[in-house]
Design a protein around this motif. Structure first.
Motif, short mmCIF file in Angstrom:
data_model
loop_
_atom_site.label_atom_id
_atom_site.label_comp_id
_atom_site.label_asym_id
_atom_site.label_seq_id
_atom_site.Cartn_x
_atom_site.Cartn_y
_atom_site.Cartn_z
N THR A 27 30.08 -7.31 -11.03
CA THR A 27 29.83 -6.71 -12.32
C THR A 27 30.55 -7.52 -13.40
N LYS A 31 26.30 -10.47 -12.40
CA LYS A 31 25.32 -10.65 -11.33
C LYS A 31 25.14 -9.39 -10.49
N ILE A 32 25.91 -8.33 -10.81
CA ILE A 32 25.69 -6.99 -10.26
C ILE A 32 25.73 -6.03 -11.43
N GLY A 35 24.15 1.15 -11.65
CA GLY A 35 23.06 1.95 -12.20
C GLY A 35 23.46 3.26 -12.84
N LYS A 40 22.79 3.54 -7.72
CA LYS A 40 22.27 2.23 -7.29
C LYS A 40 22.98 1.08 -7.99
N PHE A 41 23.03 -0.04 -7.29
CA PHE A 41 23.52 -1.30 -7.85
C PHE A 41 22.37 -2.30 -7.77
N THR A 42 22.24 -3.14 -8.80
CA THR A 42 21.23 -4.19 -8.81
C THR A 42 21.95 -5.53 -8.69
N PHE A 43 21.51 -6.36 -7.74
CA PHE A 43 22.08 -7.68 -7.50
C PHE A 43 21.15 -8.72 -8.09
N ALA A 44 21.69 -9.69 -8.83
CA ALA A 44 20.86 -10.67 -9.52
C ALA A 44 21.35 -12.09 -9.27
#
Length: 86
Positions: A27, A31-32, A35, A40-44
């Motif tokens: 975070t 790149k994380i 949510g 939820k977590f989004t990984f990028a």
């Protein structure tokens, strides 16, 4: 029931067999993304990020609560696989 992750920090680190840091998604580096109430977590990670993992490595995901408690949520082995066009 999802856990509200508003204000959580997350760090996914991939380390080589000697413990050297190969890649970090977090975070802190954007790149994380946490949510919130959906849990939820989004990984990028980018394609370049993926290319940095060239050999079998270990990974670990740590979550830090807004109160500062650190929890190892998941961990495992990364095995890079070369992509082949069919």
């Amino acid at each position: 029931t999802p856990i509200d992750v508003t204000g959580y920090q997350a760090s996914l680190q991939i380390r080589d067999t000697k413990g050297g840091l190969v890649l970090e998604l977090s975070t802190a580096n954007g790149k994380i993304v946490a949510g919130g109430a959906d849990g939820k977590f989004t990984f990028a990670g980018t394609a370049e990020d993926c290319r940095t993992v060239a050999s079998v490595s270990r990974w670990e995901l740590e979550l830090t609560t807004p109160g500062g408690e650190i929890h190892r949520a998941l961990s495992g082995i990364v095995t890079p696989v070369e992509e082949y066009a069919l």
